[in-house]
Scaffold this motif. Structure first.
Motif, PDB file in Angstrom:
ATOM      1  N   TYR A  69       0.832  -1.213   0.000  1.00  0.00           N
ATOM      2  CA  TYR A  69       0.000   0.000   0.000  1.00  0.00           C
ATOM      3  C   TYR A  69       0.860   1.254   0.000  1.00  0.00           C
ATOM      4  O   TYR A  69       0.368   2.366  -0.123  1.00  0.00           O
ATOM      5  CB  TYR A  69      -0.928   0.009   1.233  1.00  0.00           C
TER       6      TYR A  69
ATOM      7  N   THR B  91      10.931   9.504  11.001  1.00  0.00           N
ATOM      8  CA  THR B  91      10.266   8.458  10.242  1.00  0.00           C
ATOM      9  C   THR B  91      10.937   8.380   8.871  1.00  0.00           C
ATOM     10  O   THR B  91      12.050   8.844   8.679  1.00  0.00           O
ATOM     11  CB  THR B  91       8.744   8.740  10.199  1.00  0.00           C
ATOM     12  N   GLY B  92      10.252   7.781   7.909  1.00  0.00           N
ATOM     13  CA  GLY B  92      10.836   7.657   6.579  1.00  0.00           C
ATOM     14  C   GLY B  92       9.761   7.283   5.584  1.00  0.00           C
ATOM     15  O   GLY B  92       8.586   7.568   5.835  1.00  0.00           O
ATOM     16  N   GLY B  93      10.152   6.567   4.622  1.00  0.00           N
ATOM     17  CA  GLY B  93      11.092   5.481   4.488  1.00  0.00           C
ATOM     18  C   GLY B  93      11.321   4.785   5.817  1.00  0.00           C
ATOM     19  O   GLY B  93      10.562   4.933   6.747  1.00  0.00           O
ATOM     20  N   GLU B  94      12.373   4.036   5.875  1.00  0.00           N
ATOM     21  CA  GLU B  94      12.690   3.357   7.127  1.00  0.00           C
ATOM     22  C   GLU B  94      13.834   4.112   7.812  1.00  0.00           C
ATOM     23  O   GLU B  94      14.971   4.085   7.325  1.00  0.00           O
ATOM     24  CB  GLU B  94      13.053   1.887   6.848  1.00  0.00           C
TER      25      GLU B  94
ATOM     26  N   THR C  52       9.194   6.077  14.146  1.00  0.00           N
ATOM     27  CA  THR C  52       8.292   5.088  13.558  1.00  0.00           C
ATOM     28  C   THR C  52       9.136   4.176  12.691  1.00  0.00           C
ATOM     29  O   THR C  52       9.863   4.651  11.812  1.00  0.00           O
ATOM     30  CB  THR C  52       7.216   5.763  12.672  1.00  0.00           C
ATOM     31  N   THR C  53       9.056   2.890  12.926  1.00  0.00           N
ATOM     32  CA  THR C  53       9.942   1.953  12.233  1.00  0.00           C
ATOM     33  C   THR C  53       9.184   0.699  11.829  1.00  0.00           C
ATOM     34  O   THR C  53       8.172   0.357  12.450  1.00  0.00           O
ATOM     35  CB  THR C  53      11.136   1.575  13.149  1.00  0.00           C
TER      36      THR C  53
ATOM     37  N   SER D 231       5.428  -0.670  12.847  1.00  0.00           N
ATOM     38  CA  SER D 231       4.378  -1.014  11.895  1.00  0.00           C
ATOM     39  C   SER D 231       4.407  -2.511  11.649  1.00  0.00           C
ATOM     40  O   SER D 231       5.456  -3.081  11.348  1.00  0.00           O
ATOM     41  CB  SER D 231       4.605  -0.277  10.580  1.00  0.00           C
TER      42      SER D 231
ATOM     43  N   VAL E  77      -2.022  -1.295   9.231  1.00  0.00           N
ATOM     44  CA  VAL E  77      -2.879  -0.808   8.151  1.00  0.00           C
ATOM     45  C   VAL E  77      -3.938  -1.879   7.877  1.00  0.00           C
ATOM     46  O   VAL E  77      -3.598  -3.055   7.702  1.00  0.00           O
ATOM     47  CB  VAL E  77      -2.046  -0.502   6.882  1.00  0.00           C
TER      48      VAL E  77
ATOM     49  N   GLU F  68      -6.499   3.373   8.212  1.00  0.00           N
ATOM     50  CA  GLU F  68      -7.128   3.182   6.898  1.00  0.00           C
ATOM     51  C   GLU F  68      -6.109   3.506   5.814  1.00  0.00           C
ATOM     52  O   GLU F  68      -5.300   4.424   5.985  1.00  0.00           O
ATOM     53  CB  GLU F  68      -8.303   4.163   6.741  1.00  0.00           C
ATOM     54  N   THR F  69      -6.171   2.803   4.706  1.00  0.00           N
ATOM     55  CA  THR F  69      -5.234   3.133   3.614  1.00  0.00           C
ATOM     56  C   THR F  69      -5.550   4.522   3.082  1.00  0.00           C
ATOM     57  O   THR F  69      -6.710   4.900   2.944  1.00  0.00           O
ATOM     58  CB  THR F  69      -5.314   2.137   2.442  1.00  0.00           C
ATOM     59  N   MET F  70      -4.487   5.253   2.827  1.00  0.00           N
ATOM     60  CA  MET F  70      -4.649   6.618   2.316  1.00  0.00           C
ATOM     61  C   MET F  70      -4.152   6.671   0.880  1.00  0.00           C
ATOM     62  O   MET F  70      -3.183   6.004   0.539  1.00  0.00           O
ATOM     63  CB  MET F  70      -3.822   7.590   3.169  1.00  0.00           C
TER      64      MET F  70
ATOM     65  N   MET G 121       3.828   8.029   0.829  1.00  0.00           N
ATOM     66  CA  MET G 121       3.960   8.212   2.280  1.00  0.00           C
ATOM     67  C   MET G 121       5.438   8.118   2.689  1.00  0.00           C
ATOM     68  O   MET G 121       5.878   8.771   3.625  1.00  0.00           O
ATOM     69  CB  MET G 121       3.155   7.116   2.985  1.00  0.00           C
TER      70      MET G 121
HETATM   71  N1  SAM Z   1       9.020   2.514   7.537  1.00  0.00           N
HETATM   72  C1  SAM Z   1       8.434   2.935   8.759  1.00  0.00           C
HETATM   73  C2  SAM Z   1       7.209   2.121   9.091  1.00  0.00           C
HETATM   74  O1  SAM Z   1       6.714   1.405   8.229  1.00  0.00           O
HETATM   75  O2  SAM Z   1       6.766   2.240  10.210  1.00  0.00           O
HETATM   76  C3  SAM Z   1       8.102   4.394   8.808  1.00  0.00           C
HETATM   77  C4  SAM Z   1       7.502   5.026   7.581  1.00  0.00           C
HETATM   78  S1  SAM Z   1       5.915   4.412   7.097  1.00  0.00           S
HETATM   79  C5  SAM Z   1       5.627   5.388   5.655  1.00  0.00           C
HETATM   80  C6  SAM Z   1       4.880   5.062   8.359  1.00  0.00           C
HETATM   81  C7  SAM Z   1       3.500   4.496   8.448  1.00  0.00           C
HETATM   82  O3  SAM Z   1       2.766   4.844   7.304  1.00  0.00           O
HETATM   83  C8  SAM Z   1       3.431   2.989   8.556  1.00  0.00           C
HETATM   84  O4  SAM Z   1       2.682   2.654   9.709  1.00  0.00           O
HETATM   85  C9  SAM Z   1       2.714   2.571   7.312  1.00  0.00           C
HETATM   86  O5  SAM Z   1       1.951   1.442   7.541  1.00  0.00           O
HETATM   87  C10 SAM Z   1       1.909   3.789   6.984  1.00  0.00           C
HETATM   88  N2  SAM Z   1       1.543   3.919   5.571  1.00  0.00           N
HETATM   89  C11 SAM Z   1       2.339   3.925   4.486  1.00  0.00           C
HETATM   90  N3  SAM Z   1       1.629   4.122   3.348  1.00  0.00           N
HETATM   91  C12 SAM Z   1       0.349   4.247   3.712  1.00  0.00           C
HETATM   92  C13 SAM Z   1      -0.873   4.478   3.013  1.00  0.00           C
HETATM   93  N4  SAM Z   1      -0.904   4.632   1.708  1.00  0.00           N
HETATM   94  N5  SAM Z   1      -2.021   4.548   3.753  1.00  0.00           N
HETATM   95  C14 SAM Z   1      -1.991   4.418   5.098  1.00  0.00           C
HETATM   96  N6  SAM Z   1      -0.891   4.224   5.815  1.00  0.00           N
HETATM   97  C15 SAM Z   1       0.280   4.136   5.135  1.00  0.00           C
END
Ligand code: SAM
Ligand code: SF4
Length: 339
Positions: free
Chosen positions: A36, A74-77, A106-107, A130, A170, A198-200, A334
């Protein structure tokens, strides 16, 4: 302070919201490719586009000077960024001075076992991990990588190091909908809060998100047939709403950007790994901070750019419920803006 120096005003947006929480993406790279979030063949940014660790420190410091009390990396990772611990240790000076209440991360947890002790020693008190499935095959399918064991080891190591762990999951209609209750049970049994997201519609990916979209209003109704959900007033300055499950005693959050409007109490802004400050995850209003950072060793230009930016914070996001085949509401992933 020089006699004629003006105190720099704190960050209050045009709607009277004081901005005291900043999320900073320290890299767009990642060791996973969650379906996602990223496409399988992601094009990452050239290294010189990313802020250096020193620039990240200057940028975070500029926000702390303006009254920001919570920083989340946060990131990326974030744990794949080389030298990440140097940045964390440097920023911990603000925890020691009392200027910051909290420095968090956030990792995805893949490298957490390696870093947990160092993070705790640097003053980090909690991390968000996550995790979208506890089933190895499902995890590997969602994350496009067979790393469940590593993530679970990371979570265990974080707890041993004394870090509080919150799980972010998610909600995906086809992949983990049936597993959500078990994940909540598991998290609460392990003393962890869990938040469902929720997925964004952020960034182009191979899949059509309408296929995976699962309304948390629906999930919540299902969970109410299992547990007693007690509404909590806890707010984090962001989009999560929390309940306590009477039977487990644990907290459960819902992040529902699409079906719920959380904007009135939003105190957050986000900075990308290239130094673009976004006032809202779901809107394109942005101000570049990299140029003023690189233009001068002095922070006057940077401070002015931050002031300009906060004046642009929109009242509310523009997300709409997904329409089949439609382009994402926001083109950036994201992983660029930072979740
Ligand atoms: N890599 C780290 C991680 O996954 O926790 C930090 C960055 S990640 C982009 C941060 C959060 O964004 C994660 O919990 C991930 O599940 C969520 N995420 C990423 N893309 C998303 C989307 N399209 N909709 C909802 N949540 C999203
Ligand atoms: Fe990587 Fe986090 Fe995006 Fe998954 S959600 S691909 S772990 S940045």
């Amino acid at each position: 302070m020089a006699l004629d120096a003006q105190p720099i005003p704190s960050l209050v947006d045009p709607f009277g919201r004081t901005i005291d929480y900043v999320r900073v993406s320290v890299t767009d790279r990642c060791n996973l490719r969650c379906i996602y979030c990223m496409s399988e063949q992601m094009q990452f940014l050239p290294k010189q586009e990313l802020l250096t660790l020193e620039e990240l420190d200057r940028l975070c410091s500029a926000f702390v000077r303006r009254g920001v009390r919570h920083l989340r990396l946060t990131g990326g990772e974030p744990l794949v960024r080389r030298g990440i611990m140097d940045l964390v240790r440097a920023l911990s000076r603000y925890l020691n001075s009392g200027a910051l209440d909290e420095l968090t991360l956030t990792t995805n947890g893949v490298r957490l076992a390696q870093y947990a002790d160092d993070l705790a020693a640097a003053g980090v008190r909690r991390v968000n991990v996550s995790l979208d499935s506890l089933d190895r095959a499902t995890f590997a399918r969602i994350a496009r990588g067979d790393f469940l064991d590593r993530v679970l080891e990371g979570i265990a190591a974080a707890k041993v190091a004394g870090l509080r762990v919150k799980i972010n999951t998610v909600a995906l209609k086809h992949d983990n909908a049936a597993e959500l209750a078990d994940m909540i049970r598991w998290a609460h049994a392990g003393g962890m809060d869990i938040t469902l997201i929720e997925t964004m519609p952020l960034g182009l990916i191979e899949e059509d998100r309408t296929d995976q979209f699962l309304s948390l209003a629906e999930v919540r109704r299902d969970l109410e047939s299992i547990w007693t959900l007690q509404e909590l007033s806890d707010r984090t300055g962001g989009p999560a709403r929390y309940v306590r499950l009477a039977e487990t005693g644990g907290r459960l959050g819902f992040i529902t950007p699409l079906s719920h409007n959380f904007c009135a109490s939003c105190r957050r802004v986000r900075v990308t790994c290239t130094g673009t400050l976004y006032m809202c995850l779901g809107q394109d209003s942005a101000v570049d901070l990299r140029e003023p950072l690189r233009a001068s060793r002095d922070d006057t230009l940077l401070d002015a750019a931050i002031t300009r930016a906060i004046a642009l914070k929109p009242k509310a996001h523009d997300f709409a419920l997904p329409v089949r085949g439609a382009a994402p509401a926001v083109a950036r992933h994201m992983s660029v803006t930072g979740g």
